[in-house]
Design an enzyme around this catalytic site. Structure first.
Site, PDB file in Angstrom:
ATOM      1  N   LYS A 265      28.689  -9.394   6.660  1.00  0.00           N
ATOM      2  CA  LYS A 265      29.204  -8.422   5.689  1.00  0.00           C
ATOM      3  C   LYS A 265      28.983  -7.001   6.204  1.00  0.00           C
ATOM      4  CE  LYS A 265      28.397  -6.558   1.008  1.00  0.00           C
ATOM      5  NZ  LYS A 265      27.718  -6.727  -0.309  1.00  0.00           N
ATOM      6  N   ASP A 270      28.319   0.981  -0.312  1.00  0.00           N
ATOM      7  CA  ASP A 270      28.758   0.283  -1.528  1.00  0.00           C
ATOM      8  C   ASP A 270      28.414   1.109  -2.758  1.00  0.00           C
ATOM      9  OD1 ASP A 270      29.453  -1.472  -3.510  1.00  0.00           O
ATOM     10  OD2 ASP A 270      27.838  -2.923  -3.111  1.00  0.00           O
ATOM     11  N   LYS A 277      28.012   1.943  -9.447  1.00  0.00           N
ATOM     12  CA  LYS A 277      26.577   1.672  -9.545  1.00  0.00           C
ATOM     13  C   LYS A 277      25.866   2.872 -10.167  1.00  0.00           C
ATOM     14  CE  LYS A 277      25.965  -1.371  -5.513  1.00  0.00           C
ATOM     15  NZ  LYS A 277      25.467  -2.540  -6.240  1.00  0.00           N
ATOM     16  N   ASP A 347      32.145  -4.246  -8.086  1.00  0.00           N
ATOM     17  CA  ASP A 347      30.885  -4.195  -7.342  1.00  0.00           C
ATOM     18  C   ASP A 347      30.540  -5.544  -6.698  1.00  0.00           C
ATOM     19  OD1 ASP A 347      28.632  -3.069  -6.295  1.00  0.00           O
ATOM     20  OD2 ASP A 347      27.489  -3.030  -8.161  1.00  0.00           O
ATOM     21  N   ARG A 351      31.712 -10.642  -1.460  1.00  0.00           N
ATOM     22  CA  ARG A 351      32.400 -11.948  -1.422  1.00  0.00           C
ATOM     23  C   ARG A 351      33.896 -11.784  -1.197  1.00  0.00           C
ATOM     24  NH1 ARG A 351      30.088 -13.179  -7.350  1.00  0.00           N
ATOM     25  NH2 ARG A 351      28.543 -11.729  -6.561  1.00  0.00           N
TER      26      ARG A 351
HETATM   27  N1  BES Z   1      25.534  -4.972  -2.094  1.00  0.00           N
HETATM   28  C1  BES Z   1      25.317  -5.434  -3.410  1.00  0.00           C
HETATM   29  C2  BES Z   1      24.109  -6.358  -3.530  1.00  0.00           C
HETATM   30  C3  BES Z   1      22.761  -5.690  -3.560  1.00  0.00           C
HETATM   31  C4  BES Z   1      22.344  -4.989  -4.664  1.00  0.00           C
HETATM   32  C5  BES Z   1      21.913  -5.847  -2.497  1.00  0.00           C
HETATM   33  C6  BES Z   1      21.085  -4.422  -4.676  1.00  0.00           C
HETATM   34  C7  BES Z   1      20.645  -5.297  -2.522  1.00  0.00           C
HETATM   35  C8  BES Z   1      20.231  -4.583  -3.601  1.00  0.00           C
HETATM   36  C9  BES Z   1      26.526  -6.232  -3.882  1.00  0.00           C
HETATM   37  O1  BES Z   1      27.748  -5.796  -3.407  1.00  0.00           O
HETATM   38  C10 BES Z   1      26.578  -6.109  -5.371  1.00  0.00           C
HETATM   39  O2  BES Z   1      26.753  -5.025  -5.843  1.00  0.00           O
HETATM   40  N2  BES Z   1      26.400  -7.214  -6.062  1.00  0.00           N
HETATM   41  C11 BES Z   1      26.384  -7.214  -7.479  1.00  0.00           C
HETATM   42  C12 BES Z   1      27.126  -8.425  -7.959  1.00  0.00           C
HETATM   43  C13 BES Z   1      27.360  -8.439  -9.439  1.00  0.00           C
HETATM   44  C14 BES Z   1      28.338  -7.362  -9.813  1.00  0.00           C
HETATM   45  C15 BES Z   1      27.880  -9.790  -9.824  1.00  0.00           C
HETATM   46  C16 BES Z   1      24.926  -7.247  -7.921  1.00  0.00           C
HETATM   47  O3  BES Z   1      24.119  -7.946  -7.309  1.00  0.00           O
HETATM   48  O4  BES Z   1      24.598  -6.533  -8.865  1.00  0.00           O
HETATM   49 ZN    ZN Z   2      27.706  -4.805  -1.624  1.00  0.00          ZN
HETATM   50 MN    MN Z   3      28.550  -4.267  -4.634  1.00  0.00          MN
END
Ligand code: BES
Ligand code: ZN
Ligand code: MN
Length: 494
Positions: A265, A270, A277, A347, A351
């Site tokens: 990835k 992000d 966020k 967010d 995936r």
């Molecule tokens: N890159 C983030 C995952 C992440 C968040 C890694 C905090 C490390 C610390 C990913 O793209 C993301 O934002 N995932 C969301 C998914 C949710 C919206 C289902 C998450 O984990 O909040």
């Molecule tokens: Zn991410």
């Molecule tokens: Mn994200």
């Protein structure tokens, strides 16, 4: 950092600094005992006076020890002899190197071959020593106007016995190659998002490919449009930075041998997109390309070790930004596989880029595919910062990766991928939703990916909790380059 092996008696070794272990209860290790005898009991006397208990991680520096050829003697605490396992061994090595770094010694001679690390052999010990030393020497000051002074310590020498000399030398070379891969992954992770863009990652891949004679293909937005990568492109459309699909081909094996494909990835920043966020700690989302960085790092390690196998690295890379052209919650996109996805949360973008990269992996007729991604905050809640989350549609592959993680001391934990969880991805408007709600967030993310990995043996490493550290030690860890290197070394028969 340079490494070498030497044979001989510790007391005879004329070196700027010699490190020997002391167990808890002031018990001298074999090498420490040899120095003590040469010094007519001087070390034992210092211990008896209470200056060193042998606590794990402690160190005591001595000068001008009579009868010992080394300029400095470093006593390193090992803790309880019976409790010396992998973690403790690494801890003691780290203490020795850190203490030596505080001196003016250019060379550190380590007498740690007689010290137990669980049941690990000389090869493992040497590999870990090199990895720990490279880690201790790591600095990231490219972005500072004043660079830090170079440290005197530039050379670590291992004192071994004849029987272990070959394995030790081999371990040092392996550790050095893997360490260089870890360093590359850390550097890329630590670079800020305004420098480490998808274009920058593409350039770094080009540099790596040229230096190590690895094949490279760089796909641009229009190439991805032709391939029908609607899911990947839907993440990129909110950004000014053009996305890239980096494809690296390390051909160390027979022509006909099926490759291992690594998919990383590469979200270079992000923000969450329209599902923005919150501000606190958002800077850490520059690390959202650590999966990509680990793929580049492990390919470098493979090339340096000349592993006899074929490895393809696929890196989908983009920013995830809000903007007038950005994907909106509720938008439906069509992936390269033909499956449609309702983007309920922009967010959950990792995936969305990985699924198209997984479909692209099919063309390499892989022996196995492993994706590596900072995928979910939920994985951090589940496993913290110790283990990466491991998922697989093939138990044998999961076992291989778990064992590789144990060996490399870069551990993963096997998580479930049961069909029962798939229900959470149901959408009223498309083949699936891109989120599965709060419960088991790391599992449902893996379930989503599994729908694009039906045609091959596949594993997924969620490295959201392990790829970087927060707080005062904020920075990339280079994980799981060591795990992946061990995995590929085993596969290559090393
Ligand atoms: N890159 C983030 C995952 C992440 C968040 C890694 C905090 C490390 C610390 C990913 O793209 C993301 O934002 N995932 C969301 C998914 C949710 C919206 C289902 C998450 O984990 O909040
Ligand atoms: Zn991410
Ligand atoms: Mn994200």
């Amino acid at each position: 950092m340079q490494f070498s092996t030497k044979r001989g008696a510790p007391e005879m070794r004329a070196t700027p600094c010699i490190a020997v272990g002391v167990y808890a209860g002031r018990k001298l290790s074999a090498a420490a005992g040899a120095l003590d005898r040469a010094a007519q009991g001087a070390l034992g006397e210092i211990l008896r006076r209470g200056d060193m208990e042998g606590k794990l991680g402690s160190a005591l520096l001595l000068y001008r020890v009579q009868g010992v050829a080394a300029e400095r003697v470093l006593l390193v605490g090992l803790g309880e002899e019976t409790e010396l396992r992998e973690r403790e061994y690494r801890e003691a090595v780290r203490a020795a190197i850190k203490a030596a770094q505080e001196t003016g010694a250019g060379t550190l001679t380590l007498c740690f071959s007689d010290i137990k690390a669980g049941r690990r052999d000389a090869n493992w010990k040497a590999r870990q020593i090199a990895l720990v030393a490279v880690e201790c020497a790591y600095r990231f000051d490219y972005m500072k106007s004043k660079k830090s002074e170079p440290r005197p310590l530039a050379h670590v020498e291992l004192l071994t016995v004849a029987r272990d000399a070959a394995a030790t030398g081999r371990g040092l070379r392996q550790g050095q190659a893997i360490g260089a891969g870890v360093t590359l992954a850390k550097d890329l992770g630590n670079l800020p998002g305004n420098i480490c863009t998808p274009t920058y990652l593409g350039e770094q891949a080009r540099k790596l490919a040229k230096e190590w004679k690895i094949g490279l293909e760089l796909l641009e937005r229009k190439d991805m449009e032709k391939l029908g990568m609607g899911s990947l492109l839907s993440v990129a459309q909110g950004s000014r930075q053009p996305p890239k699909l980096i494809v690296l081909n390390y051909a160390g094996g027979r022509k006909t041998a099926k490759p291992v494909v690594l998919v990383g990835k590469g979200v270079t920043f992000d923000t969450g997109g329209i599902s923005l966020k919150p501000s606190p700690e958002m800077d850490e989302m520059k690390f959202d390309m650590c999966g990509a960085a680990s793929v580049l790092g492990v390919l470098r390690a493979c090339a340096e070790m000349k592993l006899k196998l074929n490895v393809v690295g696929i890196i989908p890379t983009t920013e995830n930004m809000p903007g007038g052209a950005a994907t909106k919650p509720g938008d439906v996109v069509t992936s390269m596989s033909g499956q449609t996805i309702e983007v309920l949360n922009t967010d959950a973008e990792g995936r969305l880029i990985l699924c198209d990269a997984l479909t692209y992996a099919e063309r390499f007729e892989p022996d196995a595919v492993v994706d590596i991604a900072t995928l979910t905050g939920a994985c951090v809640i589940a496993l913290g910062h110790v283990a990466s989350g491991l998922y697989s549609n093939k138990d044998a592959l999961a076992r291989e990766l778990l064992a590789a993680g144990d060996e490399a001391y870069d551990r993963a934990w096997h998580m479930p991928l049961w069909d029962d969880y798939q229900e959470q991805l149901k959408s009223n408007f498309a083949d699936m939703a891109n989120i599965g709600g709060r419960p088991a967030g790391s599992v449902t993310a893996a379930c989503f990916l599994s729908r694009f990995a039906k045609k091959f043996d596949w594993a997924h490493l969620d490295i959201a909790g392990t790829a970087w550290k927060s707080g005062k030690d904020k920075g990339s860890t280079g994980r799981p380059v060591a795990l992946l290197s061990s995995f590929l070394m085993k596969r290559a028969g090393k």
